[in-house]
Design a protein around this motif. Structure first.
Motif, PDB file in Angstrom:
ATOM      1  N   PRO A  30      37.992 -15.201   1.100  1.00  0.00           N
ATOM      2  CA  PRO A  30      38.748 -16.017   2.064  1.00  0.00           C
ATOM      3  C   PRO A  30      39.587 -17.117   1.414  1.00  0.00           C
ATOM      4  N   GLN A  31      39.055 -17.749   0.391  1.00  0.00           N
ATOM      5  CA  GLN A  31      39.797 -18.842  -0.252  1.00  0.00           C
ATOM      6  C   GLN A  31      41.034 -18.352  -0.998  1.00  0.00           C
ATOM      7  N   ASP A  32      41.130 -17.050  -1.238  1.00  0.00           N
ATOM      8  CA  ASP A  32      42.301 -16.493  -1.915  1.00  0.00           C
ATOM      9  C   ASP A  32      43.448 -16.196  -0.954  1.00  0.00           C
ATOM     10  N   LEU A  33      43.189 -16.281   0.344  1.00  0.00           N
ATOM     11  CA  LEU A  33      44.220 -15.993   1.342  1.00  0.00           C
ATOM     12  C   LEU A  33      45.066 -17.237   1.568  1.00  0.00           C
ATOM     13  N   VAL A  34      46.330 -17.159   1.206  1.00  0.00           N
ATOM     14  CA  VAL A  34      47.269 -18.276   1.356  1.00  0.00           C
ATOM     15  C   VAL A  34      48.428 -17.776   2.207  1.00  0.00           C
ATOM     16  N   MET A  35      48.673 -18.454   3.303  1.00  0.00           N
ATOM     17  CA  MET A  35      49.746 -18.049   4.209  1.00  0.00           C
ATOM     18  C   MET A  35      51.112 -18.286   3.570  1.00  0.00           C
ATOM     19  N   LEU A  36      52.045 -17.388   3.858  1.00  0.00           N
ATOM     20  CA  LEU A  36      53.426 -17.606   3.457  1.00  0.00           C
ATOM     21  C   LEU A  36      54.041 -18.659   4.377  1.00  0.00           C
ATOM     22  N   PRO A  37      54.922 -19.500   3.860  1.00  0.00           N
ATOM     23  CA  PRO A  37      55.533 -20.546   4.697  1.00  0.00           C
ATOM     24  C   PRO A  37      56.193 -19.951   5.942  1.00  0.00           C
ATOM     25  N   GLY A  38      55.871 -20.528   7.093  1.00  0.00           N
ATOM     26  CA  GLY A  38      56.489 -20.123   8.348  1.00  0.00           C
ATOM     27  C   GLY A  38      55.912 -18.878   8.992  1.00  0.00           C
ATOM     28  N   ALA A  39      55.012 -18.177   8.308  1.00  0.00           N
ATOM     29  CA  ALA A  39      54.501 -16.907   8.844  1.00  0.00           C
ATOM     30  C   ALA A  39      53.677 -17.112  10.113  1.00  0.00           C
ATOM     31  N   ALA A  40      52.774 -18.073  10.113  1.00  0.00           N
ATOM     32  CA  ALA A  40      51.937 -18.295  11.304  1.00  0.00           C
ATOM     33  C   ALA A  40      52.784 -18.721  12.492  1.00  0.00           C
ATOM     34  N   LYS A  41      53.764 -19.585  12.263  1.00  0.00           N
ATOM     35  CA  LYS A  41      54.651 -20.004  13.357  1.00  0.00           C
ATOM     36  C   LYS A  41      55.452 -18.823  13.882  1.00  0.00           C
ATOM     37  N   ALA A  42      55.831 -17.906  13.006  1.00  0.00           N
ATOM     38  CA  ALA A  42      56.570 -16.711  13.431  1.00  0.00           C
ATOM     39  C   ALA A  42      55.682 -15.845  14.329  1.00  0.00           C
ATOM     40  N   VAL A  43      54.425 -15.667  13.957  1.00  0.00           N
ATOM     41  CA  VAL A  43      53.500 -14.897  14.790  1.00  0.00           C
ATOM     42  C   VAL A  43      53.303 -15.613  16.123  1.00  0.00           C
ATOM     43  N   ALA A  44      53.192 -16.933  16.105  1.00  0.00           N
ATOM     44  CA  ALA A  44      53.042 -17.697  17.349  1.00  0.00           C
ATOM     45  C   ALA A  44      54.250 -17.491  18.262  1.00  0.00           C
ATOM     46  N   ALA A  45      55.442 -17.404  17.681  1.00  0.00           N
ATOM     47  CA  ALA A  45      56.651 -17.174  18.487  1.00  0.00           C
ATOM     48  C   ALA A  45      56.605 -15.797  19.146  1.00  0.00           C
ATOM     49  N   LEU A  46      56.128 -14.799  18.424  1.00  0.00           N
ATOM     50  CA  LEU A  46      55.966 -13.463  19.019  1.00  0.00           C
ATOM     51  C   LEU A  46      54.971 -13.525  20.168  1.00  0.00           C
ATOM     52  N   ASN A  47      53.839 -14.203  19.936  1.00  0.00           N
ATOM     53  CA  ASN A  47      52.825 -14.347  20.978  1.00  0.00           C
ATOM     54  C   ASN A  47      53.406 -15.023  22.221  1.00  0.00           C
ATOM     55  N   ALA A  48      54.144 -16.107  22.017  1.00  0.00           N
ATOM     56  CA  ALA A  48      54.706 -16.862  23.137  1.00  0.00           C
ATOM     57  C   ALA A  48      55.715 -16.032  23.927  1.00  0.00           C
ATOM     58  N   ALA A  49      56.392 -15.106  23.241  1.00  0.00           N
ATOM     59  CA  ALA A  49      57.382 -14.252  23.903  1.00  0.00           C
ATOM     60  C   ALA A  49      56.745 -13.027  24.555  1.00  0.00           C
ATOM     61  N   GLY A  50      55.425 -12.893  24.430  1.00  0.00           N
ATOM     62  CA  GLY A  50      54.732 -11.764  25.042  1.00  0.00           C
ATOM     63  C   GLY A  50      54.867 -10.459  24.268  1.00  0.00           C
ATOM     64  N   VAL A  51      55.226 -10.557  22.994  1.00  0.00           N
ATOM     65  CA  VAL A  51      55.346  -9.369  22.147  1.00  0.00           C
ATOM     66  C   VAL A  51      53.978  -9.094  21.520  1.00  0.00           C
ATOM     67  N   ARG A  52      53.456  -7.874  21.724  1.00  0.00           N
ATOM     68  CA  ARG A  52      52.183  -7.503  21.095  1.00  0.00           C
ATOM     69  C   ARG A  52      52.358  -7.562  19.589  1.00  0.00           C
ATOM     70  N   THR A  53      51.356  -8.097  18.900  1.00  0.00           N
ATOM     71  CA  THR A  53      51.424  -8.265  17.458  1.00  0.00           C
ATOM     72  C   THR A  53      50.190  -7.614  16.837  1.00  0.00           C
ATOM     73  N   ILE A  54      50.435  -6.557  16.051  1.00  0.00           N
ATOM     74  CA  ILE A  54      49.340  -5.742  15.528  1.00  0.00           C
ATOM     75  C   ILE A  54      49.449  -5.638  14.013  1.00  0.00           C
ATOM     76  N   LEU A  55      48.377  -5.962  13.344  1.00  0.00           N
ATOM     77  CA  LEU A  55      48.309  -5.882  11.891  1.00  0.00           C
ATOM     78  C   LEU A  55      47.972  -4.455  11.457  1.00  0.00           C
ATOM     79  N   VAL A  56      48.675  -3.943  10.459  1.00  0.00           N
ATOM     80  CA  VAL A  56      48.370  -2.645   9.845  1.00  0.00           C
ATOM     81  C   VAL A  56      48.451  -2.834   8.330  1.00  0.00           C
ATOM     82  N   THR A  57      47.305  -2.745   7.658  1.00  0.00           N
ATOM     83  CA  THR A  57      47.261  -3.068   6.235  1.00  0.00           C
ATOM     84  C   THR A  57      46.475  -2.049   5.429  1.00  0.00           C
ATOM     85  N   ASN A  58      47.040  -1.634   4.306  1.00  0.00           N
ATOM     86  CA  ASN A  58      46.311  -0.801   3.350  1.00  0.00           C
ATOM     87  C   ASN A  58      45.393  -1.708   2.539  1.00  0.00           C
ATOM     88  N   GLN A  59      44.157  -1.287   2.346  1.00  0.00           N
ATOM     89  CA  GLN A  59      43.215  -2.046   1.534  1.00  0.00           C
ATOM     90  C   GLN A  59      42.435  -1.074   0.652  1.00  0.00           C
TER      91      GLN A  59
END
Length: 180
Positions: A30-59
């Motif tokens: 968890p301590q290695d996870l560092v957000m990119l600048p503005g990324a969380a606010k961008a996701v919040a804007a999608l949420n506020a606009a009612g756009v479904r936001t789904i993560l798809v990640t290779n691990q």
């Protein structure tokens, strides 16, 4: 496709929402996870606009003998917390824990997107895949979604994306133009 009519956004994680680990490395704590600048606010804007936001990640690291799924869950929990700190959330999250060429969910294949569409009743023609790699673009194309490539990654602009932008915030401004 008019990106202002998008109803679902599929997001890659590493290099799109958070800083990507060094080549050949993975975010395993968890301590290695560092957000990119503005990324969380961008996701919040999608949420506020009612756009479904789904993560798809290779691990892929989860396919190794030393893998610890609890550590992956802890990293995901940290991502959820960092998003929540900015008033953002993911509507769903999918990950591929498999080795290369061993499944149909690993990007560049579209299995995670198809699964999300089935489980959530999504129309993939009203969706966009946003990521920083060619595999993200190819997965979006394979699913019939529009694609946005972020310049934060190493993928060439010629990866065939519908649009290439600098970062997640710029991508979200194409979908939700009222975002500053």
């Amino acid at each position: 496709m008019d990106l202002r009519n998008v109803r679902t956004v599929f997001l890659d994680r590493d290099g799109t929402i958070n800083v990507k680990a060094a080549e050949g490395e993975y975010i395993r704590a968890p301590q290695d996870l560092v957000m990119l600048p503005g990324a969380a606010k961008a996701v919040a804007a999608l949420n506020a606009a009612g756009v479904r936001t789904i993560l798809v990640t290779n691990q892929r690291w989860l396919s190794t003998p030393s893998a610890d799924p609890a550590r992956f869950a802890a990293v995901q929990q940290r991502l959820d917390e960092l998003l929540a700190d900015e008033g953002a959330h993911l509507d769903a999250a999918y990950h591929c824990p498999h080795a290369v060429d061993s499944c149909d969910c690993r990007k560049p294949l579209a299995g995670m997107l198809f699964r999300a569409a089935q489980e959530h009743g999504l129309d993939l023609s009203e969706s966009v895949m946003i990521g920083d790699s060619e595999s993200d673009v190819l997965a979006g194309r394979a699913a019939g979604a529009a694609t946005i490539l972020l310049r934060t990654g190493a993928a060439p602009a010629a990866a065939g994306a519908d649009v290439v932008v600098d970062d997640l915030a710029a991508a979200v401004r194409l979908i939700v133009p009222s975002v500053g």
